[in-house]
Scaffold this motif. Structure first.
Motif, mmCIF file in Angstrom:
data_model
loop_
_atom_site.group_PDB
_atom_site.id
_atom_site.type_symbol
_atom_site.label_atom_id
_atom_site.label_comp_id
_atom_site.label_asym_id
_atom_site.label_seq_id
_atom_site.Cartn_x
_atom_site.Cartn_y
_atom_site.Cartn_z
ATOM 1 N N VAL A 10 0.862 -1.174 0.000
ATOM 2 C CA VAL A 10 0.000 0.000 0.000
ATOM 3 C C VAL A 10 0.898 1.224 0.000
ATOM 4 C CG1 VAL A 10 -1.768 1.289 1.245
ATOM 5 C CG2 VAL A 10 -1.813 -1.210 1.264
ATOM 6 N N GLY A 11 0.930 1.936 -1.100
ATOM 7 C CA GLY A 11 1.750 3.143 -1.195
ATOM 8 C C GLY A 11 3.232 2.880 -1.023
ATOM 9 N N GLY A 12 3.702 1.749 -1.465
ATOM 10 C CA GLY A 12 5.111 1.418 -1.339
ATOM 11 C C GLY A 12 5.494 0.835 0.008
ATOM 12 N N VAL A 13 4.519 0.659 0.895
ATOM 13 C CA VAL A 13 4.779 0.092 2.220
ATOM 14 C C VAL A 13 4.300 -1.357 2.227
ATOM 15 C CG1 VAL A 13 4.274 0.267 4.687
ATOM 16 C CG2 VAL A 13 4.491 2.335 3.296
ATOM 17 N N LEU A 14 5.183 -2.260 2.634
ATOM 18 C CA LEU A 14 4.812 -3.666 2.718
ATOM 19 C C LEU A 14 4.095 -3.928 4.033
ATOM 20 C CD1 LEU A 14 8.095 -5.356 1.450
ATOM 21 C CD2 LEU A 14 5.969 -5.075 0.208
ATOM 22 N N LEU A 15 2.916 -4.513 3.936
ATOM 23 C CA LEU A 15 2.141 -4.864 5.123
ATOM 24 C C LEU A 15 2.154 -6.381 5.284
ATOM 25 C CD1 LEU A 15 -0.915 -2.517 4.645
ATOM 26 C CD2 LEU A 15 1.040 -2.165 6.140
#
Length: 67
Positions: A10-15
């Motif tokens: 999400v938006g370049g952030v890994l969750l």
């Protein structure tokens, strides 16, 4: 054989995959709440919020086991 988990980006952030399971659980609970109200789920328990939380934990654990 090891299971590989795919991360949600999400938006370049890994969750973590756990976040995906939490979102899926929230969607299932939101869909089930009107049905539980019609059935009278809250009247069956003395603490309906704890029973609903327990149901959410059960749904979360089933999603984690099955997916």
């Amino acid at each position: 054989m090891a299971q590989t988990f795919s991360e949600l980006v999400v938006g370049g952030v890994l969750l973590a995959p756990f976040v995906t399971f939490l979102v899926m659980t929230l969607i299932v609970i939101i869909v089930l709440r009107p049905l539980l109200h019609v059935v009278g789920f809250a009247k069956m328990f003395s603490h309906a919020s704890i029973a609903e939380l327990s149901l959410g934990v059960i749904i979360l654990s089933l999603l984690m086991l099955l997916l």
